[in-house]
Design an enzyme around this catalytic site. Sequence first.
Site, PDB file in Angstrom:
ATOM      1  CG  LEU A 146      14.402  45.232  73.770  1.00 21.58           C
ATOM      2  CD1 LEU A 146      14.078  43.749  73.660  1.00 21.58           C
ATOM      3  CD2 LEU A 146      15.084  45.737  72.499  1.00 21.58           C
ATOM      4  CG  HIS A 181      16.081  37.037  85.159  1.00 16.47           C
ATOM      5  ND1 HIS A 181      16.801  38.215  85.021  1.00 16.47           N
ATOM      6  CD2 HIS A 181      15.836  36.889  86.474  1.00 16.47           C
ATOM      7  CE1 HIS A 181      16.969  38.748  86.225  1.00 16.47           C
ATOM      8  NE2 HIS A 181      16.399  37.963  87.121  1.00 16.47           N
TER       9      HIS A 181
END
Length: 216
Positions: free
Chosen positions: A95, A111
């Site tokens: 992003l 994650h």
Amino acid sequence: MARLRTAILISGRGSNMQALSEACAAPGFPAEIVRVIANRKDAAGLGIAAQAGVATRTIPHRDYPDRAAFDAALDAALRESGAELVCLAGFMRLLTAGFVEAWRDRMINIHPSLLPAFPGLDTHARALAAGVRFSGCTVHYVRHEMDTGPIIAQAAVPVRPEDDTGSLADRVLAAEHRLYPLALRLVAEGRARVAGERVVLAEAETPEVALLNPRG
Ligand code: GRF
């Protein structure tokens, strides 16, 4: 109590999205899923979301000339959904800094490692190569640099001598499905506030025990 309006961004399987959506379906959970957005038409999670009655949208990144244009479309779709929080759940696009800044402290990610160890891709292979005795997963507020940002919650799992990347990924994934709903609850209840680039938790219990691997 008003529930936190939450959007989930996915690229594939969507098992974390499913865990979040199931948690939100429980009475009294402090968040609701207002939209699932995928950047790929073939994301399997889209079907799972639709079956659960969650509104979905596909915004194929290939339809946009560059990252900034794609992120602008994403931002518009999120605002249109009324989302107050964005959960990245296996969303495989970098992003832009502008997008990350626009959603600062209102965007979280999961994650599959104990960050700051092993950010990025091929996490489980790198954990095995390093010979660590524990791996796990982390939910954190998102900052521009990949897999960084204030840590909200972590789960640790043992690494077994016979593990390969598949078996380790499965063990970590099962922990992810417990951790992400817990982290979402903490955020939605206002119990995970960012202060000086660390998260201060309110009314959260810390486990007493140390885990040893191998067992002593
Ligand atoms: C998970 O391991 C997550 O931690 C990582 O990508 C994987 C996505 O799996 N960011 P799923 O799409 O949620 O099943």
